[in-house]
Design an enzyme around this catalytic site. Structure first.
Site, PDB file in Angstrom:
ATOM      1  N   GLY A  80      56.845  76.504   7.311  1.00 44.41           N
ATOM      2  CA  GLY A  80      55.615  77.253   7.106  1.00 44.41           C
ATOM      3  C   GLY A  80      54.575  76.954   8.163  1.00 44.41           C
ATOM      4  O   GLY A  80      53.383  76.879   7.882  1.00 44.41           O
ATOM      5  N   ALA A  81      55.020  76.799   9.412  1.00 45.86           N
ATOM      6  CA  ALA A  81      54.134  76.323  10.477  1.00 45.86           C
ATOM      7  C   ALA A  81      53.623  77.436  11.373  1.00 45.86           C
ATOM      8  O   ALA A  81      53.077  77.177  12.445  1.00 45.86           O
ATOM      9  CB  ALA A  81      54.853  75.272  11.323  1.00 45.86           C
ATOM     10  N   GLY A  82      53.767  78.674  10.928  1.00 48.18           N
ATOM     11  CA  GLY A  82      53.270  79.779  11.735  1.00 48.18           C
ATOM     12  C   GLY A  82      51.777  79.996  11.618  1.00 48.18           C
ATOM     13  O   GLY A  82      51.210  80.794  12.366  1.00 48.18           O
TER      14      GLY A  82
ATOM     15  N   VAL B  94      63.235  79.091   3.579  1.00 47.55           N
ATOM     16  CA  VAL B  94      63.654  77.768   3.093  1.00 47.55           C
ATOM     17  C   VAL B  94      64.445  77.863   1.795  1.00 47.55           C
ATOM     18  O   VAL B  94      65.096  76.894   1.402  1.00 47.55           O
ATOM     19  CB  VAL B  94      62.447  76.815   2.907  1.00 47.55           C
ATOM     20  CG1 VAL B  94      61.750  76.548   4.230  1.00 47.55           C
ATOM     21  CG2 VAL B  94      61.463  77.358   1.868  1.00 47.55           C
TER      22      VAL B  94
ATOM     23  N   SER C  14      49.642  69.249  -3.638  1.00 44.10           N
ATOM     24  CA  SER C  14      48.322  69.823  -3.910  1.00 44.10           C
ATOM     25  C   SER C  14      47.654  69.071  -5.044  1.00 44.10           C
ATOM     26  O   SER C  14      48.332  68.508  -5.913  1.00 44.10           O
ATOM     27  CB  SER C  14      48.492  71.295  -4.300  1.00 44.10           C
ATOM     28  OG  SER C  14      47.308  71.818  -4.870  1.00 44.10           O
TER      29      SER C  14
ATOM     30  N   TYR D 256      52.345  77.073 -10.293  1.00 46.51           N
ATOM     31  CA  TYR D 256      52.294  76.457  -8.963  1.00 46.51           C
ATOM     32  C   TYR D 256      52.113  74.946  -9.097  1.00 46.51           C
ATOM     33  O   TYR D 256      52.805  74.160  -8.440  1.00 46.51           O
ATOM     34  CB  TYR D 256      51.142  77.070  -8.172  1.00 46.51           C
ATOM     35  CG  TYR D 256      50.802  76.380  -6.880  1.00 46.51           C
ATOM     36  CD1 TYR D 256      51.581  76.542  -5.744  1.00 46.51           C
ATOM     37  CD2 TYR D 256      49.652  75.583  -6.780  1.00 46.51           C
ATOM     38  CE1 TYR D 256      51.242  75.921  -4.548  1.00 46.51           C
ATOM     39  CE2 TYR D 256      49.304  74.967  -5.596  1.00 46.51           C
ATOM     40  CZ  TYR D 256      50.102  75.138  -4.473  1.00 46.51           C
ATOM     41  OH  TYR D 256      49.753  74.513  -3.291  1.00 46.51           O
TER      42      TYR D 256
ATOM     43  N   LYS E  23      54.510  71.747  -7.780  1.00 42.03           N
ATOM     44  CA  LYS E  23      54.041  70.615  -6.969  1.00 42.03           C
ATOM     45  C   LYS E  23      54.259  69.290  -7.692  1.00 42.03           C
ATOM     46  O   LYS E  23      54.661  68.293  -7.074  1.00 42.03           O
ATOM     47  CB  LYS E  23      52.557  70.798  -6.630  1.00 42.03           C
ATOM     48  CG  LYS E  23      52.262  71.910  -5.634  1.00 42.03           C
ATOM     49  CD  LYS E  23      52.981  71.699  -4.310  1.00 42.03           C
ATOM     50  CE  LYS E  23      52.499  72.669  -3.233  1.00 42.03           C
ATOM     51  NZ  LYS E  23      53.304  72.566  -1.988  1.00 42.03           N
TER      52      LYS E  23
END
Length: 251
Positions: free
Chosen positions: A13-15, A64, A146, A160, A164
């Site tokens: 997720g590094a874009g 992923v 998070s 969510y 996490k």
């Protein structure tokens, strides 16, 4: 100090946003960085930033949640970098179905997305790189979590938060298994982040006012923490969840 020359990192997720900040920071310390994103265009844009600053990066676009694609990308990075991945930052975690809806109003069809991405997405990536790390006697796994995984919030992110919480538990157990092999595994629980320079200034100011440090977190804040956790100097720090949140919670 914090020299990462000779190491290869994969950041999912590094874009954009925090993942891009971490990728830039790791590359600045000398690591070859594999930049993952669902979008090849975004991954390539981060790579261009890294290369313009004198670093080395490889764009790898994959989902992923596709275990075969994860393994193929890891093999490709190993071949192109000339050595295996020994730093993994699991950052991908915002699913389109995450929403902000009270659980009693949330369609069960939308439950799996955030859970699968935050748990299975990370599991697939860890599994794909772990054997090489253990064989080499050195590795770093940094899991982005998070505050929602640690503190109950009335903002409609219960599923969510469950994802996490689950992946944090996995990282704690994993840390015990791999510590004898020179591999560390830690989580970073992020607080309120400034994810867009185009955000509403009034909203941003309102959110920042609720943080003791009086500002939101930045990609650079995340990058600095990830560099430390990925460094040789952090070899005795494992199995921990570190709050990176400007003092919003102190547990």
């Amino acid at each position: 100090m914090f020299d990462l020359a000779g190491h290869v990192a994969l950041v999912t997720g590094a874009g954009q946003n925090m993942g891009a900040g971490a990728a830039r920071a790791l590359a600045a310390q000398g690591a070859v960085v594999a930049v993952n994103d669902l979008s090849l265009e975004r991954a390539e844009a981060t790579c261009e930033e890294i290369e313009a600053a004198g670093g080395t990066a490889i764009a790898v676009a994959f989902d992923v949640l596709d275990a075969d694609a994860v393994r193929a990308a890891v093999a490709r990075v190993r071949a192109e970098a000339g050595r295996p991945i020994d730093i993994l930052m699991n950052n991908a975690g915002i699913h389109p179905d995450m929403g902000a809806v009270p659980f009693r109003q949330l369609d069960p069809a939308r439950w799996r997305g955030p859970i699968d991405l935050n748990i299975y997405g990370s599991l697939y990536c860890v599994h794909a790189v772990l054997e090489d790390m253990c064989a080499a006697g050195w590795g770093r796994i940094v899991q982005i979590s998070s505050g929602a995984g640690r503190t109950g919030l009335n903002i409609g992110v219960a599923v969510y938060g469950a994802g996490k919480s689950g992946i944090e538990g996995f990282i704690r157990h994993l840390s015990q298994e791999v510590a004898p092999h020179g591999v560390t595994a830690n989580s970073l629980a992020l607080g309120l982040m400034n994810n867009s320079a185009r955000g509403d200034a009034a909203v941003t100011a309102h959110l920042a006012a609720s943080v003791p440090a009086k500002r939101l977190g930045t990609p650079e804040d995340v990058g600095a923490a990830v560099v430390f956790l990925a460094s040789p100097e952090a070899s005795w720090l494992t199995g921990q969840t570190i709050n990176l949140n400007g003092g919003a919670t102190t547990n």
